[in-house]
Design a protein around this motif. Structure first.
Motif, PDB file in Angstrom:
ATOM      1  N   PHE A  16       0.816  -1.215   0.000  1.00 54.98           N
ATOM      2  CA  PHE A  16       0.000   0.000   0.000  1.00 54.98           C
ATOM      3  C   PHE A  16       0.853   1.269   0.000  1.00 54.98           C
ATOM      4  CE2 PHE A  16      -3.000  -3.213   1.155  1.00 54.98           C
ATOM      5  CZ  PHE A  16      -4.162  -2.818   0.525  1.00 54.98           C
ATOM      6  N   SER A  17       1.947   1.232  -0.757  1.00 50.42           N
ATOM      7  CA  SER A  17       2.796   2.414  -0.886  1.00 50.42           C
ATOM      8  C   SER A  17       2.549   3.147  -2.203  1.00 50.42           C
ATOM      9  CB  SER A  17       4.273   2.029  -0.792  1.00 50.42           C
ATOM     10  OG  SER A  17       4.631   1.200  -1.883  1.00 50.42           O
ATOM     11  N   GLN A  18       1.852   2.500  -3.150  1.00 50.54           N
ATOM     12  CA  GLN A  18       1.543   3.138  -4.418  1.00 50.54           C
ATOM     13  C   GLN A  18       0.155   2.722  -4.891  1.00 50.54           C
ATOM     14  OE1 GLN A  18       3.463   0.538  -7.928  1.00 50.54           O
ATOM     15  NE2 GLN A  18       4.968   1.741  -6.824  1.00 50.54           N
ATOM     16  N   ALA A  19      -0.410   3.595  -5.745  1.00 51.28           N
ATOM     17  CA  ALA A  19      -1.754   3.335  -6.270  1.00 51.28           C
ATOM     18  C   ALA A  19      -1.817   3.805  -7.717  1.00 51.28           C
ATOM     19  CB  ALA A  19      -2.801   4.065  -5.435  1.00 51.28           C
ATOM     20  N   LEU A  20      -2.738   3.208  -8.463  1.00 50.23           N
ATOM     21  CA  LEU A  20      -2.987   3.552  -9.856  1.00 50.23           C
ATOM     22  C   LEU A  20      -4.491   3.737 -10.006  1.00 50.23           C
ATOM     23  CD1 LEU A  20      -1.640   3.763 -12.720  1.00 50.23           C
ATOM     24  CD2 LEU A  20      -2.219   1.346 -13.010  1.00 50.23           C
ATOM     25  N   ILE A  21      -4.912   4.842 -10.625  1.00 54.79           N
ATOM     26  CA  ILE A  21      -6.331   5.137 -10.776  1.00 54.79           C
ATOM     27  C   ILE A  21      -6.544   5.873 -12.100  1.00 54.79           C
ATOM     28  CG2 ILE A  21      -6.217   7.323  -9.530  1.00 54.79           C
ATOM     29  CD1 ILE A  21      -8.939   6.622  -8.272  1.00 54.79           C
ATOM     30  N   GLN A  22      -7.709   5.690 -12.680  1.00 56.76           N
ATOM     31  CA  GLN A  22      -8.063   6.349 -13.943  1.00 56.76           C
ATOM     32  C   GLN A  22      -9.119   7.412 -13.673  1.00 56.76           C
ATOM     33  OE1 GLN A  22      -9.127   3.828 -17.425  1.00 56.76           O
ATOM     34  NE2 GLN A  22     -11.088   4.866 -17.238  1.00 56.76           N
ATOM     35  N   ILE A  23      -8.969   8.554 -14.323  1.00 62.40           N
ATOM     36  CA  ILE A  23      -9.950   9.632 -14.230  1.00 62.40           C
ATOM     37  C   ILE A  23     -10.347  10.043 -15.643  1.00 62.40           C
ATOM     38  CG2 ILE A  23      -8.102  11.362 -14.072  1.00 62.40           C
ATOM     39  CD1 ILE A  23      -9.988  13.104 -12.425  1.00 62.40           C
ATOM     40  N   THR A  24     -11.626  10.322 -15.838  1.00 61.05           N
ATOM     41  CA  THR A  24     -12.093  10.860 -17.120  1.00 61.05           C
ATOM     42  C   THR A  24     -12.975  12.066 -16.844  1.00 61.05           C
ATOM     43  OG1 THR A  24     -14.045   9.441 -17.215  1.00 61.05           O
ATOM     44  CG2 THR A  24     -12.047   8.605 -18.270  1.00 61.05           C
ATOM     45  N   ALA A  25     -13.100  12.940 -17.824  1.00 56.81           N
ATOM     46  CA  ALA A  25     -13.960  14.118 -17.716  1.00 56.81           C
ATOM     47  C   ALA A  25     -14.760  14.249 -18.992  1.00 56.81           C
ATOM     48  CB  ALA A  25     -13.122  15.372 -17.492  1.00 56.81           C
ATOM     49  N   HIS A  26     -16.025  14.633 -18.833  1.00 59.46           N
ATOM     50  CA  HIS A  26     -16.911  14.821 -19.978  1.00 59.46           C
ATOM     51  C   HIS A  26     -17.689  16.114 -19.782  1.00 59.46           C
ATOM     52  CE1 HIS A  26     -19.796  14.093 -23.143  1.00 59.46           C
ATOM     53  NE2 HIS A  26     -20.762  14.297 -22.272  1.00 59.46           N
ATOM     54  N   CYS A  27     -17.682  16.943 -20.786  1.00 59.51           N
ATOM     55  CA  CYS A  27     -18.470  18.172 -20.784  1.00 59.51           C
ATOM     56  C   CYS A  27     -19.538  18.018 -21.858  1.00 59.51           C
ATOM     57  CB  CYS A  27     -17.587  19.373 -21.083  1.00 59.51           C
ATOM     58  SG  CYS A  27     -18.484  20.924 -21.199  1.00 59.51           S
ATOM     59  N   PRO A  28     -20.838  18.127 -21.504  1.00 57.69           N
ATOM     60  CA  PRO A  28     -21.895  17.948 -22.491  1.00 57.69           C
ATOM     61  C   PRO A  28     -21.772  18.874 -23.708  1.00 57.69           C
ATOM     62  CG  PRO A  28     -22.822  17.953 -20.290  1.00 57.69           C
ATOM     63  CD  PRO A  28     -21.367  18.315 -20.149  1.00 57.69           C
ATOM     64  N   SER A  30      -7.104  10.123 -18.105  1.00 54.22           N
ATOM     65  CA  SER A  30      -5.722   9.985 -17.639  1.00 54.22           C
ATOM     66  C   SER A  30      -5.620   8.876 -16.607  1.00 54.22           C
ATOM     67  CB  SER A  30      -5.227  11.280 -16.986  1.00 54.22           C
ATOM     68  OG  SER A  30      -5.095  12.308 -17.907  1.00 54.22           O
ATOM     69  N   LEU A  31      -4.458   8.259 -16.564  1.00 52.53           N
ATOM     70  CA  LEU A  31      -4.096   7.377 -15.470  1.00 52.53           C
ATOM     71  C   LEU A  31      -3.251   8.202 -14.516  1.00 52.53           C
ATOM     72  CD1 LEU A  31      -2.982   4.005 -17.096  1.00 52.53           C
ATOM     73  CD2 LEU A  31      -5.086   4.500 -15.879  1.00 52.53           C
ATOM     74  N   LEU A  32      -3.503   8.054 -13.236  1.00 55.02           N
ATOM     75  CA  LEU A  32      -2.722   8.770 -12.234  1.00 55.02           C
ATOM     76  C   LEU A  32      -1.966   7.760 -11.382  1.00 55.02           C
ATOM     77  CD1 LEU A  32      -5.404  11.346 -11.035  1.00 55.02           C
ATOM     78  CD2 LEU A  32      -3.689  11.639 -12.812  1.00 55.02           C
ATOM     79  N   TYR A  33      -0.700   8.049 -11.162  1.00 59.44           N
ATOM     80  CA  TYR A  33       0.153   7.231 -10.304  1.00 59.44           C
ATOM     81  C   TYR A  33       0.358   7.991  -9.000  1.00 59.44           C
ATOM     82  CZ  TYR A  33       4.423   5.095  -8.516  1.00 59.44           C
ATOM     83  OH  TYR A  33       5.354   4.490  -7.720  1.00 59.44           O
ATOM     84  N   LEU A  34       0.025   7.365  -7.882  1.00 58.93           N
ATOM     85  CA  LEU A  34       0.150   7.991  -6.574  1.00 58.93           C
ATOM     86  C   LEU A  34       1.107   7.212  -5.698  1.00 58.93           C
ATOM     87  CD1 LEU A  34      -3.143   8.103  -7.425  1.00 58.93           C
ATOM     88  CD2 LEU A  34      -3.137   9.532  -5.399  1.00 58.93           C
ATOM     89  N   GLU A  35       1.780   7.923  -4.815  1.00 57.42           N
ATOM     90  CA  GLU A  35       2.626   7.289  -3.804  1.00 57.42           C
ATOM     91  C   GLU A  35       2.208   7.802  -2.444  1.00 57.42           C
ATOM     92  OE1 GLU A  35       6.728   8.009  -4.800  1.00 57.42           O
ATOM     93  OE2 GLU A  35       6.688   6.537  -6.422  1.00 57.42           O
ATOM     94  N   ARG A  36       2.411   6.951  -1.442  1.00 60.22           N
ATOM     95  CA  ARG A  36       2.065   7.313  -0.066  1.00 60.22           C
ATOM     96  C   ARG A  36       3.341   7.619   0.694  1.00 60.22           C
ATOM     97  NH1 ARG A  36       1.009   3.956   4.793  1.00 60.22           N
ATOM     98  NH2 ARG A  36       1.640   2.250   3.450  1.00 60.22           N
ATOM     99  N   THR A  37       3.360   8.776   1.320  1.00 61.64           N
ATOM    100  CA  THR A  37       4.444   9.142   2.216  1.00 61.64           C
ATOM    101  C   THR A  37       3.817   9.312   3.593  1.00 61.64           C
ATOM    102  OG1 THR A  37       4.134  11.455   1.655  1.00 61.64           O
ATOM    103  CG2 THR A  37       5.828  10.272   0.440  1.00 61.64           C
TER     104      THR A  37
END
Length: 177
Positions: free
Chosen positions: A135-147, A155-162
């Motif tokens: 549990f020191s790193q995470a991967l998540i996807q975000i999308t945005a839509h404007c009508p 985008s894929l986001l790479y996160l690290e925990r400190t």
């Protein structure tokens, strides 16, 4: 085996809200709409090859003249956990505690898209994060839509925990139209 599963599930439930909070803050989702169900994974687009672990780990490459920087520290377990946890959509409502985000249902999303008063609103979607074993790193996807059209991106986001804080370290653009 059951004990390992329960420990991992407990650790996930501890860290998921923190990862969502970091992503919401980093992406500026506050005061916008967020789909209450997790989104599907984007595995390929017209701009990128299939998003394999090997391709995401490349430190840097050129695609269609764009310099793409990968996640060189991405552990295979993180990527595999991200794939496995997102096999089916799930409800994000119990995992997102930010009062400045409006979680909406699929029905509400359709109403917003069809209502001209909201044509410039942005509707975001998130996958559930994949975690490394420790549990020191995470991967998540975000999308945005404007009508009304732009901005639309994924985008894929790479996160690290400190210590106990999660931070977005880098992103990998899936598409931008």
């Amino acid at each position: 085996m059951m004990t390992t599963y329960l420990i991992k599930k407990n650790m996930r439930s501890q860290h998921e809200p923190q990862v969502f909070s970091a992503v919401i803050k980093d992406a500026g989702i506050e005061r916008n709409f967020l789909d209450a169900r997790s989104s599907s994974l984007i595995t390929s687009t017209s701009l990128t090859p299939v998003l394999s672990w090997e391709n995401l780990r490349l430190p840097e490459r050129l695609i269609h003249g764009m310099k793409i920087i990968g996640f060189s520290n991405l552990q295979k377990e993180t990527y595999e956990d991200w794939l496995s946890i997102n096999n089916q959509p799930s409800c994000l409502t119990p995992l997102i505690t930010n009062p400045h985000v409006t979680l909406i249902s699929e029905r509400q999303s359709e109403q917003i898209i069809n209502n001209h008063d909201y044509r410039w609103s942005i509707i975001y979607t998130l996958t559930r994060p994949g975690f490394s074993i420790d549990f020191s790193q995470a991967l998540i996807q975000i999308t945005a839509h404007c009508p009304a059209g732009p901005p639309q991106y994924g985008s894929l986001l790479y996160l690290e925990r400190t210590s106990e804080q999660w931070q977005v370290q880098s992103s990998y653009g899936l598409y931008n139209q």
